[in-house]
Design an enzyme around this catalytic site. Structure first.
Site, PDB file in Angstrom:
ATOM      1  N   LYS A  72     -59.858  -3.946  12.384  1.00  0.00           N
ATOM      2  CA  LYS A  72     -59.077  -4.854  11.533  1.00  0.00           C
ATOM      3  C   LYS A  72     -58.561  -6.031  12.355  1.00  0.00           C
ATOM      4  CE  LYS A  72     -55.003  -4.655   8.539  1.00  0.00           C
ATOM      5  NZ  LYS A  72     -54.051  -3.766   7.862  1.00  0.00           N
ATOM      6  N   GLU A  81     -59.609   0.009  22.916  1.00  0.00           N
ATOM      7  CA  GLU A  81     -60.720   0.960  22.947  1.00  0.00           C
ATOM      8  C   GLU A  81     -61.971   0.352  22.315  1.00  0.00           C
ATOM      9  OE1 GLU A  81     -57.659   1.546  21.954  1.00  0.00           O
ATOM     10  OE2 GLU A  81     -56.991   3.581  22.434  1.00  0.00           O
ATOM     11  N   GLY A 100     -55.227   0.496   7.885  1.00  0.00           N
ATOM     12  CA  GLY A 100     -56.361   1.100   8.591  1.00  0.00           C
ATOM     13  C   GLY A 100     -56.747   2.459   8.032  1.00  0.00           C
ATOM     14  N   ARG A 101     -55.765   3.332   7.854  1.00  0.00           N
ATOM     15  CA  ARG A 101     -56.077   4.700   7.412  1.00  0.00           C
ATOM     16  C   ARG A 101     -56.424   4.776   5.931  1.00  0.00           C
ATOM     17  NH1 ARG A 101     -51.150   3.777   9.069  1.00  0.00           N
ATOM     18  NH2 ARG A 101     -49.322   4.073   7.753  1.00  0.00           N
ATOM     19  N   GLU A 155     -49.562   9.671  10.100  1.00  0.00           N
ATOM     20  CA  GLU A 155     -49.270   8.278  10.448  1.00  0.00           C
ATOM     21  C   GLU A 155     -48.476   7.623   9.314  1.00  0.00           C
ATOM     22  OE1 GLU A 155     -52.340   6.391  13.224  1.00  0.00           O
ATOM     23  OE2 GLU A 155     -52.436   5.113  11.469  1.00  0.00           O
ATOM     24  N   HIS A 198     -61.302  33.567  11.368  1.00  0.00           N
ATOM     25  CA  HIS A 198     -61.500  34.373  12.578  1.00  0.00           C
ATOM     26  C   HIS A 198     -60.695  33.817  13.736  1.00  0.00           C
ATOM     27  CE1 HIS A 198     -64.778  36.760  10.808  1.00  0.00           C
ATOM     28  NE2 HIS A 198     -64.889  35.677  10.051  1.00  0.00           N
ATOM     29  N   LYS A 258     -50.343   1.148  21.985  1.00  0.00           N
ATOM     30  CA  LYS A 258     -51.210   0.027  22.371  1.00  0.00           C
ATOM     31  C   LYS A 258     -50.536  -0.792  23.484  1.00  0.00           C
ATOM     32  CE  LYS A 258     -53.723  -0.256  17.929  1.00  0.00           C
ATOM     33  NZ  LYS A 258     -54.270  -1.035  16.815  1.00  0.00           N
TER      34      LYS A 258
END
Ligand code: G6Q
Length: 547
Positions: A206, A212, A267-268, A353, A384, A512
């Site tokens: 965005k 990263e 973003g999410r 978030e 399990h 960040k």
């Protein structure tokens, strides 16, 4: 502005929990043969049975009163109308516009956003068709065989989860990969075996400033150019998805190869936007549209159904019931579908978030629990592993069980066995097993009395553990879209009750900034900033060992 805890509706719920806390769900079912039917709702291809919760009709009435007191319908209206409900960033919150298949106008600052949304969808469709048909050629004239999405957080988790969930719809001749971590291993392992001449990178960010993503994008460009030679190749092998045209151009990607979105897409919540480009490349544009349609159907349900019949709103309120009145601290998402294996991680971001906040929209510190820890694993693997703690641990862990009536891979009796576990777990979590039942079972099996009495306590299950059973006919793009939108609105509902801004993420921004400061020191090879003793020693040790 008073906190929600001071409202009479909240206080009524506190008193109600005290009255209800020892009630057994089994007794509620026995007293009301219609309970399961009354507490099951269907919308947008999903059937949600919420009857295995520690609630009565009075609980639902009180929770709905609370939703009224915080004006959930008003906030919903404001979100759908494009009002700037993300108050700290002064932005609208309009992921619903991205899948507004009705095309009803939605205004931001007096301008209808739908023409712009549709224009980007049209550009995506043209591009997707070119790539999938092999008409979009790489620099050497060969068609694209592999797409690598480079993005992180909201620019990665959604597309990755959906591309995995829609496994049966994937193209045979176009593979889609995801690189997110700045750990060089992620990129190196992903491109190992790929041919630069037939690989297309989608750089999804965005802001187009995320460390990263930009680092991975630069290394990917170096990898591609090392083989293709000419920087003109970038135009055929790199496209961008971003809101920041200037940074895209600075990186060297022609803005003609950029797919835009808007600051009102968090973003999410962005997989419905051009961030969904890898999804459309992987499954085709028609399937991508079906995904949008399923989400839109859930939006219609959420924005029109009365709270009492509103799936996301009720699921959100049930979460409030457990988090704020029963003391639950986590929420488990347990998909009984291998294709949904990334759903828990995706919702972890979506929920944590959004609602991992400690002050209200007005900046007042809250005196109540907000967002729970969200976690989970695809069934039956989890059975399990960690289900032990849900069954017999000391914490109350409400859980969503998600399953499909038909498998995408009907193989012998696998699906019946799989779903037998799905049904058995929610039943067992509710029923539990008493000391007497455990004892009787062991004695009947011939165990000596003393040994059976010793073991009976260990083999007793308290039960009364709440679950929601979410069933769909089949996991399709449409039902997946509806499922994701259901959770988005569940998160929204809870944010409204807690009075927090679910749409900012200052904690992510802090991360960040911090790494940027330390990176400069690592590059210079000397600790120069102010650090605590532990961090300073760790940095010194790391730098010494690197020389
Ligand atoms: C999501 C967050 C965060 C964001 C990433 C990537 O809501 O804001 O996860 O998506 O930090 O940001 P960019 O898309 O700007 O690279």
């Amino acid at each position: 502005m008073s906190l929600v805890t001071q409202t009479p509706q909240w206080q009524a719920l506190e008193r109600h929990w005290q009255q209800l806390k020892d009630t057994r769900m089994g007794d509620l079912f026995a007293a009301d043969p219609q309970r399961a039917e009354r507490m099951t709702l269907s919308a947008a291809g999903l059937r949600v049975d919420y009857s295995k919760n520690r609630i009565t009709q009075e609980t639902l009435d009180l929770l709905c009163d609370l939703a009224g007191a915080v004006d959930l319908p008003g906030w919903t209206r404001r979100m759908f109308a494009g009002e700037p409900i993300n108050n700290t960033e002064q932005r609208s919150v309009l992921h619903v516009a991205l899948r507004n298949r009705s095309n009803r106008p939605i205004l931001v600052d007096g301008t209808d956003v739908m023409p712009a949304v549709n224009a980007v969808l049209d550009r995506m469709e043209t591009f997707v068709e070119q790539v999938r048909a092999g008409d979009w050629k790489g620099y050497t004239g060969r068609p694209i065989t592999d797409v690598v999405n480079i993005g992180i957080g909201g620019s990665n988790l959604g597309p990755k989860m959906v591309c995995t969930a829609l496994g049966p719809y994937l193209s045979d001749r176009l593979r889609v990969h995801f690189v997110s971590n700045v750990d060089g291993t992620h990129l190196v392992e992903t491109v190992r075996g790929l041919d630069p001449a037939t690989t297309l990178f989608v750089v999804a960010s965005k802001t187009f400033t995320t460390q990263e993503t930009m680092t991975n994008a630069e290394s990917a460009r170096a990898w591609a150019l090392a083989s293709l030679g000419d920087s003109a190749a970038v135009a055929r092998h790199f496209v961008a998805v971003s809101t920041n045209g200037q940074k895209v151009a600075e990186f060297g990607i022609d803005t003609a190869n950029m797919f835009g979105f808007w600051d009102w897409v968090g973003g999410r919540y962005s997989l419905w936007s051009a961030i969904g480009l890898p999804i459309a490349l992987a499954v085709g544009f028609d399937r991508f549209k079906e995904l949008l349609e399923g989400a839109h159907a859930m939006d219609e349900h959420f924005s029109t159904a009365d709270i009492r019949e509103n799936i996301p709103a009720l699921l959100g309120l049930l979460g409030i019931w457990y988090a704020n009145f029963a003391g639950a601290r986590t929420h488990a998402v347990l998909p009984y579908d291998q294709y949904l294996r990334y759903l828990p991680a995706y919702l972890q971001q979506g929920d944590m978030e959004s609602n991992g906040k400690r002050v209200t929209r007005e900046g007042v510190a809250v005196d109540y629990t907000t967002g729970p820890v969200v976690w989970g694993e695809a069934g039956t693997d989890g059975q399990h592993a960690f289900y032990q703690l849900i069954h017999q641990g000391t914490q109350l862990i409400p859980a969503d069980f998600i399953g499909a009536i038909h498998s995408q891979n009907e193989l012998g009796d696998h699906h019946l066995k799989f779903m037998a576990n799905y049904f058995a777990q929610t039943e067992a979590l509710m029923r539990g097993r008493t000391y007497d039942e455990a004892l009787a079972e062991m004695l009947a099996a011939g165990m000596p009395d003393e040994r059976a009495r010793f073991l009976a306590n260990h083999r007793t299950f308290p039960g009364n553990k709440p679950t929601n059973s979410i069933l769909m006919e089949r996991l399709t793009p449409y039902t997946l879209g509806a499922l994701i939108a259901m959770y988005e609105h569940r998160i929204f509902t809870q944010g409204v009750v807690w009075g927090v801004n679910s749409f900012d993420q200052w904690g992510v921004e802090l991360g960040k900034q911090l790494a940027g400061v330390i990176l400069k020191e690592l590059e210079a090879g000397a600790v120069s900033g102010e650090h605590d003793g532990s961090t300073a020693a760790l940095l010194e040790h790391f730098m010494q060992r690197r020389t």
